[in-house]
Motif scaffolding. Structure first.
Motif, PDB file in Angstrom:
ATOM      1  N   HIS A  99     -58.621 -52.703  62.316  1.00  0.00           N
ATOM      2  CA  HIS A  99     -59.325 -53.457  61.273  1.00  0.00           C
ATOM      3  C   HIS A  99     -59.230 -54.938  61.637  1.00  0.00           C
ATOM      4  CE1 HIS A  99     -59.661 -49.848  58.767  1.00  0.00           C
ATOM      5  NE2 HIS A  99     -58.446 -49.571  59.206  1.00  0.00           N
ATOM      6  N   ILE A 100     -60.119 -55.354  62.496  1.00  0.00           N
ATOM      7  CA  ILE A 100     -59.981 -56.661  63.138  1.00  0.00           C
ATOM      8  C   ILE A 100     -60.623 -57.772  62.305  1.00  0.00           C
ATOM      9  CG2 ILE A 100     -60.444 -57.957  65.238  1.00  0.00           C
ATOM     10  CD1 ILE A 100     -60.884 -55.288  66.623  1.00  0.00           C
ATOM     11  N   SER A 101     -59.903 -58.873  62.185  1.00  0.00           N
ATOM     12  CA  SER A 101     -60.508 -60.127  61.732  1.00  0.00           C
ATOM     13  C   SER A 101     -60.177 -61.145  62.815  1.00  0.00           C
ATOM     14  CB  SER A 101     -59.947 -60.559  60.371  1.00  0.00           C
ATOM     15  OG  SER A 101     -58.541 -60.721  60.451  1.00  0.00           O
ATOM     16  N   PHE A 102     -61.109 -61.995  63.152  1.00  0.00           N
ATOM     17  CA  PHE A 102     -60.886 -62.837  64.330  1.00  0.00           C
ATOM     18  C   PHE A 102     -61.656 -64.144  64.214  1.00  0.00           C
ATOM     19  CE2 PHE A 102     -64.209 -59.685  65.236  1.00  0.00           C
ATOM     20  CZ  PHE A 102     -65.292 -60.500  65.530  1.00  0.00           C
ATOM     21  N   CYS A 103     -61.321 -65.066  65.123  1.00  0.00           N
ATOM     22  CA  CYS A 103     -62.096 -66.289  65.323  1.00  0.00           C
ATOM     23  C   CYS A 103     -62.746 -66.179  66.706  1.00  0.00           C
ATOM     24  CB  CYS A 103     -61.200 -67.526  65.297  1.00  0.00           C
ATOM     25  SG  CYS A 103     -60.213 -67.731  63.815  1.00  0.00           S
ATOM     26  N   TYR A 105     -64.968 -68.681  69.548  1.00  0.00           N
ATOM     27  CA  TYR A 105     -65.479 -70.023  69.848  1.00  0.00           C
ATOM     28  C   TYR A 105     -65.656 -70.154  71.361  1.00  0.00           C
ATOM     29  CZ  TYR A 105     -66.057 -75.081  69.669  1.00  0.00           C
ATOM     30  OH  TYR A 105     -66.561 -76.353  69.776  1.00  0.00           O
ATOM     31  N   ASN A 106     -66.817 -70.642  71.795  1.00  0.00           N
ATOM     32  CA  ASN A 106     -67.118 -70.846  73.221  1.00  0.00           C
ATOM     33  C   ASN A 106     -66.865 -69.588  74.048  1.00  0.00           C
ATOM     34  OD1 ASN A 106     -67.949 -73.437  72.787  1.00  0.00           O
ATOM     35  ND2 ASN A 106     -66.262 -74.432  73.840  1.00  0.00           N
ATOM     36  N   GLY A 107     -67.198 -68.436  73.476  1.00  0.00           N
ATOM     37  CA  GLY A 107     -67.056 -67.186  74.208  1.00  0.00           C
ATOM     38  C   GLY A 107     -65.655 -66.633  74.245  1.00  0.00           C
ATOM     39  N   LEU A 108     -64.698 -67.280  73.581  1.00  0.00           N
ATOM     40  CA  LEU A 108     -63.311 -66.827  73.535  1.00  0.00           C
ATOM     41  C   LEU A 108     -62.993 -66.293  72.143  1.00  0.00           C
ATOM     42  CD1 LEU A 108     -61.505 -69.753  75.395  1.00  0.00           C
ATOM     43  CD2 LEU A 108     -62.577 -67.718  76.371  1.00  0.00           C
ATOM     44  N   PHE A 109     -62.234 -65.220  72.097  1.00  0.00           N
ATOM     45  CA  PHE A 109     -61.809 -64.619  70.834  1.00  0.00           C
ATOM     46  C   PHE A 109     -60.332 -64.904  70.601  1.00  0.00           C
ATOM     47  CE2 PHE A 109     -65.638 -62.410  71.696  1.00  0.00           C
ATOM     48  CZ  PHE A 109     -66.090 -61.832  70.519  1.00  0.00           C
ATOM     49  N   CYS A 110     -60.002 -65.182  69.361  1.00  0.00           N
ATOM     50  CA  CYS A 110     -58.612 -65.295  68.932  1.00  0.00           C
ATOM     51  C   CYS A 110     -58.354 -64.122  67.993  1.00  0.00           C
ATOM     52  CB  CYS A 110     -58.365 -66.629  68.238  1.00  0.00           C
ATOM     53  SG  CYS A 110     -56.664 -66.890  67.719  1.00  0.00           S
ATOM     54  N   LEU A 111     -57.562 -63.155  68.462  1.00  0.00           N
ATOM     55  CA  LEU A 111     -57.393 -61.880  67.776  1.00  0.00           C
ATOM     56  C   LEU A 111     -55.975 -61.735  67.224  1.00  0.00           C
ATOM     57  CD1 LEU A 111     -58.907 -59.705  70.638  1.00  0.00           C
ATOM     58  CD2 LEU A 111     -60.102 -60.254  68.524  1.00  0.00           C
ATOM     59  N   PRO A 112     -55.822 -61.687  65.912  1.00  0.00           N
ATOM     60  CA  PRO A 112     -54.499 -61.406  65.349  1.00  0.00           C
ATOM     61  C   PRO A 112     -54.313 -59.903  65.163  1.00  0.00           C
ATOM     62  CG  PRO A 112     -55.987 -62.028  63.585  1.00  0.00           C
ATOM     63  CD  PRO A 112     -56.798 -62.031  64.867  1.00  0.00           C
ATOM     64  N   ASP A 113     -53.154 -59.396  65.520  1.00  0.00           N
ATOM     65  CA  ASP A 113     -52.824 -57.983  65.318  1.00  0.00           C
ATOM     66  C   ASP A 113     -51.865 -57.904  64.135  1.00  0.00           C
ATOM     67  OD1 ASP A 113     -51.797 -55.360  65.441  1.00  0.00           O
ATOM     68  OD2 ASP A 113     -52.225 -55.254  67.588  1.00  0.00           O
ATOM     69  N   GLY A 151     -57.094 -70.418  62.774  1.00  0.00           N
ATOM     70  CA  GLY A 151     -58.190 -71.282  63.166  1.00  0.00           C
ATOM     71  C   GLY A 151     -58.142 -71.407  64.677  1.00  0.00           C
ATOM     72  N   PHE A 152     -59.286 -71.606  65.312  1.00  0.00           N
ATOM     73  CA  PHE A 152     -59.321 -71.668  66.770  1.00  0.00           C
ATOM     74  C   PHE A 152     -60.503 -72.518  67.209  1.00  0.00           C
ATOM     75  CE2 PHE A 152     -60.983 -69.664  70.768  1.00  0.00           C
ATOM     76  CZ  PHE A 152     -59.964 -70.108  71.596  1.00  0.00           C
ATOM     77  N   GLY A 153     -60.258 -73.370  68.202  1.00  0.00           N
ATOM     78  CA  GLY A 153     -61.348 -74.192  68.705  1.00  0.00           C
ATOM     79  C   GLY A 153     -60.905 -75.090  69.842  1.00  0.00           C
ATOM     80  N   CYS A 208     -58.330 -69.615  51.904  1.00  0.00           N
ATOM     81  CA  CYS A 208     -59.191 -68.435  52.044  1.00  0.00           C
ATOM     82  C   CYS A 208     -59.467 -68.182  53.529  1.00  0.00           C
ATOM     83  CB  CYS A 208     -60.525 -68.648  51.315  1.00  0.00           C
ATOM     84  SG  CYS A 208     -60.351 -69.131  49.594  1.00  0.00           S
ATOM     85  N   PRO A 209     -59.251 -66.965  54.017  1.00  0.00           N
ATOM     86  CA  PRO A 209     -59.607 -66.662  55.415  1.00  0.00           C
ATOM     87  C   PRO A 209     -61.080 -66.931  55.652  1.00  0.00           C
ATOM     88  CG  PRO A 209     -58.351 -64.855  54.431  1.00  0.00           C
ATOM     89  CD  PRO A 209     -58.726 -65.785  53.314  1.00  0.00           C
ATOM     90  N   ASN A 210     -61.396 -67.416  56.842  1.00  0.00           N
ATOM     91  CA  ASN A 210     -62.783 -67.765  57.148  1.00  0.00           C
ATOM     92  C   ASN A 210     -63.253 -66.935  58.322  1.00  0.00           C
ATOM     93  OD1 ASN A 210     -65.242 -68.963  57.141  1.00  0.00           O
ATOM     94  ND2 ASN A 210     -64.555 -70.970  57.810  1.00  0.00           N
TER      95      ASN A 210
END
Length: 365
Positions: A99-103, A105-113, A151-153, A208-210
Motif C-alpha cells: 500500500h504505497i504512498s510516495f513522492c 520528483y525529476n524521475g526519482l521516487f522516494c518510497l517509505p515502507d 517531502g522530496f526534491g 496532512c500527507p501530500n
C-alpha cells in the motif's frame, strides 16, 4: 564534454544521444569509455532531464478494481494518454509495503515502507535504488510509529536531492506522543536531525500527507491544520525551502482541506476540491505568486458525482475521479467527460502524478 566518432561532429552526436530514452543510453555505455564518462556527467544528465520533461508520462497509482490486493503504477504517454506500462512490477525486491504512498520528483521516487520504516530512493529508468540509513537520533528506545510524512526534491543552491522526514510516534515508556524531524542529503548519504527551535512554531499543527509532486522551485509544500477553541479547524500551508533548510508558514486561501498541485509553469496551486461534503467545496483554484500571496486562477462549476480533481491536462481539460473510482477527463469548455480507462477498487484510492525518465544516479559509489 563532447564525443568523437569518425566524421560525425561531436556536438551533433551529443545532441542526438540526448534525445534517446534512458534504456538506450544505458546500453550505449558499453561503446567506449568516452561515452560512458559522458553519460555519467551530471551536466549531461541535467540536459537529458530537461528534454525528457517535454516528453513525460502520466503516472496513475491505484488498487485494481478487479483485484483489490493488486497495486498498479500505470504509466501513460502524457501528450496522448496512450498506455505505456506498469512501474509497480519494477519495484525493488526488498520493498514489502504493497500500500504505497510516495513522492516523485525529476524521475526519482522516494518510497517509505510502513512495515520496515525504511525509506528507499528509486530510479525506475536506470533500475538503481538506495536504501537510506536509519534515522533514530533523539528517538526514545521503545516507540510505536504512528505517521510518516515525507517531502522530496532538489535543492537548487547545491544541486543536491534531499528528503524531509517527519515522523510522529508514541513513547511507550512515558506514554506520550512525540515528533521527529530530519533532513537527508543524497550527496553525504546522511541525516541531520532538526533542533526544537527549528520546528517549534508548527509543532502543534497537524500535517496532512501530500500525495502529489508538491515540490516547486526548490520548495516543498504541505497543508497543515490546527484545532481552534471554537472546535473549527484553521488551515495553513507549510513550506520547506530545500536550499536554506528553513520552514515557513503561509496563510491558506481556503477555509478547509484542499489539494496542493504544481502547475506546468512551475507554480504551486491549491484546489478547493477535497472536502468530504461536496456542498462545501468552492471548486476554486488558487496560485501562489512570488510575493507569497494567493491569486484566484479560476472557479470550476460544481460537478455532480465527482469525488476529486488531480490537476490540468491540456486544452482546458482537468483530471477528475468519479464516485465509482474512475479516472476521467473533464473538458472545461464543452462540460463533457471522457474515460481515461482506469478504475480503482473504490473512490479515493487513486492518485495522479507526472513522471519523466531520468539519468540521475542514486546508487552509492
Amino acid at each position: 564534454m563532447a564525443m568523437r566518432n569518425g566524421d560525425w561532429p561531436a556536438d551533433m552526436l551529443t545532441e542526438i544521444v540526448l534525445k534517446l530514452p534512458v534504456k538506450s543510453i544505458i546500453r550505449f555505455k558499453c561503446v567506449s569509455k568516452t561515452w560512458c564518462d559522458l553519460f555519467k556527467n551530471p551536466s549531461f544528465a541535467s540536459q537529458h532531464l530537461s528534454l525528457s520533461k517535454k516528453n513525460n508520462y502520466l503516472l496513475v497509482d491505484y488498487h485494481d478494481s478487479n483485484n483489490e490486493d493488486k497495486v498498479v503504477m500505470h504509466l501513460f504517454v502524457y501528450q496522448t494518454l496512450v498506455s505505456y506500462h506498469d512501474l509497480h512490477q519494477q519495484l525493488p525486491n526488498h520493498f514489502t509495503d504493497m500500500h504505497i504512498s510516495f513522492c516523485v520528483y525529476n524521475g526519482l521516487f522516494c518510497l517509505p515502507d510502513r512495515i520496515t520504516s525504511r525509506i528507499t530512493l528509486w530510479n525506475p529508468a536506470t533500475r538503481e535504488f538506495r536504501i537510506l540509513p536509519e534515522c533514530n537520533q533523539n528517538i526514545p528506545p521503545k516507540v510505536e510509529n504512528c505517521r510518516h510524512i515525507l517531502g522530496f526534491g532538489l535543492d537548487p543552491l547545491s544541486d543536491d536531492y534531499k528528503v524531509i522526514y517527519i515522523r510522529t510516534y508514541v513513547d511507550r515508556e512515558k506514554k506520550r506522543r512525540g515528533r521527529h524531524h530530519a533532513i537527508y542529503r543524497m550527496s553525504t548519504d546522511a541525516w541531520r536531525v532538526l533542533e526544537e527551535d527549528d520546528v517549534r512554531f508548527f509543532k502543534d499543527l497537524h500535517i496532512c500527507p501530500n500525495y502529489s509532486n508538491a515540490c516547486v522551485n526548490g520548495v516543498y509544500y504541505w497543508q497543515v491544520s490546527k484545532l481552534l477553541h471554537s472546535g473549527l479547524l484553521d488551515y495553513k500551508v507549510l513550506a520547506f525551502h530545500l536550499g536554506t533548510e528553513v520552514f515557513q508558514l503561509i496563510q491558506s486561501p481556503l477555509s478547509g482541506h484542499g489539494k496542493l498541485l504544481p502547475l506546468q509553469d512551475d507554480r504551486i496551486s491549491i484546489w478547493d476540491t477535497e472536502r468530504i461534503e461536496r456542498s462545501e467545496r468552492s471548486n476554486e483554484i488558487w496560485v501562489l505568486n512570488d510575493e507569497g500571496h494567493w491569486t484566484k486562477l479560476l472557479k470550476i462549476d460544481p460537478l455532480l458525482k465527482v469525488e476529486r480533481m488531480f490537476g490540468f491536462w491540456k486544452n482546458s481539460k482537468v483530471f477528475v475521479e468519479s464516485e465509482s473510482g474512475q479516472l476521467l477527463l473533464y473538458d472545461l469548455d464543452s462540460k463533457e467527460f471522457s474515460d481515461v480507462g482506469i478504475k480503482a477498487s473504490e473512490a479515493g484510492d487513486l492518485d495522479v502524478y507526472t513522471y519523466e525518465e531520468s539519468l540521475v544516479a542514486i546508487g552509492r559509489e
